[in-house]
Design an enzyme around this catalytic site. Sequence first.
Site, PDB file in Angstrom:
ATOM      1  N   HIS A  95     -15.022   5.948 -15.636  1.00 55.59           N
ATOM      2  CA  HIS A  95     -16.337   5.631 -15.074  1.00 55.59           C
ATOM      3  C   HIS A  95     -17.247   5.173 -16.208  1.00 55.59           C
ATOM      4  CE1 HIS A  95     -20.546   6.941 -14.011  1.00 55.59           C
ATOM      5  NE2 HIS A  95     -20.252   6.216 -12.944  1.00 55.59           N
ATOM      6  N   HIS A 107     -25.495   0.009 -18.862  1.00 56.23           N
ATOM      7  CA  HIS A 107     -25.838   0.853 -17.725  1.00 56.23           C
ATOM      8  C   HIS A 107     -27.264   0.498 -17.327  1.00 56.23           C
ATOM      9  CE1 HIS A 107     -25.663   5.113 -15.788  1.00 56.23           C
ATOM     10  NE2 HIS A 107     -25.322   4.163 -14.955  1.00 56.23           N
TER      11      HIS A 107
END
Length: 614
Positions: A149, A195
């Site tokens: 992830h 991110h």
Amino acid sequence: MESYKKDKRRTFSLPEPSNSNENEMGSYNYKMFNLFNRKFKITEAEPPKDVKQVFSKFSDGGSHMTADQLRRFLVLHQDELDCTLAEAEKIMEEVINRRHHLTRYSRHSLNLDDFFHFLLYDDLNGPITSQVHHDMTAPLSQYFIYTGHNSYLTGNQLSSDCSEVPIVKALQRGVRVIELDLWPGSTKDEILVLHGRTLTTPVPLIKCLKSIRDYAFTSSPYPVIITLEDHLTPDLQSKVAEMVTQTFGGMLYYPESDSLVQFPSPESLKHRIIISTKPPKEYLESRGIKQKGALSPGGRNSSEEDEEASGIPDHTAEVEADDRSDSDQDDVDLTDCDNKLGQLGAPAYKRLITIHAGKPKGQLKDALKVATHKVRRLSLSEQELEKAASSNGTDLVRFTQSNILRIYPKGTRITSSNYKPLVGWMHGAQMIAFNMQGYGKSLWLMHGMFRANGGCGYLKKPDFLMEKAPNNEVFDPKRTLAVTKTLKVKVYLGDGWRLDFSHTHFDSYSPPDFYTKLYIVGVPADAAKKKTKIIEDNWSPAWNQEFTFPLTVPELALLRVEVREYDMSEKDDFGGQTCLPVSDLRPGIRSVPLHDKKGEKLKNVRLLMGFHFV
């Protein structure tokens, strides 16, 4: 026990150890209160009674064991049924060369000490099967897949650097699914991986792609899946298609048709790279949803992305991780969008997608309906999985028989912690996406699970998760089953700490007091915890204790092993850990190497353990 033992919180200053290495007499000196020395003799690990007995049995009572006798031991006691005389001779040669530093093979038998040291060599006598042994020809949906992830993050989810380095580390460990979040850069054609809506520093997409190309198959020949969280306009999607095809060349696999009726197999995709994301037309259609609010970078606005990016849960997020509600403007003409797709080459991007991330609508039960004309991927957060497991457990199992389910960490895990993976595996979820850059007990379980099947990153799901009854009934994870197998584990001894740690690492005044904890992690009915006695003042503790674990679902059971050093006044010190898949445990007396908290193997620390199934 003396009153000062293990009291590491005393206010006086600790003196330097009088001798930092093992001395000529084979002892360590520990200095007490600057007043006197305590000397502890180093005792080498000795063969346990069981080892002496099997040596005597297979050497026919003699003082040496021949290659054929070693082969008989490996076949009959260690259950290595395919072991040949040539393989036994090779093992014997290696043991003698290591033990006696011979330049050539000049002995043809092992004495008891040689045999004991052979049992302690984890590369020759490890606890699990080192070869790929599962059927690799079934569709991808029939496998648990080692999944990362936010694979580009070096640390926490909010402010750490983005880099290709953690991607390389993950691939070297055997991870087969790499996740990249794509965002526009400051220049026209720049594409960055970061991110979104955080303070993470970006890394260029091309660096990530080249690293995947160069390291994809260093640890496993089976396919690498790149899941793209796409925050790009159609022209940048076209640029991604160009970068992907140029970087991977013939390594890249994509299907001939727009959608697959059945996924290809890991065997057919050896040394290939495949893409999984939501097709761009669905992305453009989702932009037609009228939504007000501040836009995220790249002009996207997504409740689910808000949660994953910022760490703040949004309970209005839809079930599908890739199902975003985005808006560059309040209303979008879909005809104009289709024209723009054709002009900017987004169909080329869509063409590269092998595993389509679908766009479920409405209730979860509807999202889990199995289509007969295509297969797809669905993503759920860990909380959504828990809810779905409670209300729609069998629907999850049925969906994952042909489709792929990805589970991702909740957005509040800003420290890159992880969740319990067993719930997903019990329901057939193939991609349990983990933050590989962190550490902790959940990650140890993930490491342990994917040590199975030769560490290739693909594990064939148990048959019971794939079976259907005549009335379309499937496995119900809530149902408690009968015990089908019992695992007996014997913890003989441990060794190697004095080679990997300073002699005052665990205690400034005496040798360590080690004990071993054993856990079974699996379906709730199989959960168990055991602990050995504490062996005081010994760098090579011998416990010689056996424990029994009845198992209802051994296929999903993990044996977690952790060594601790007893401390009377503080938290017990960590002495190493490992996690082993019960399904791949090799019977017999085995060397079990231990790892540090980050999962890196310690150089010398190992346990001698026995495994037996009844």
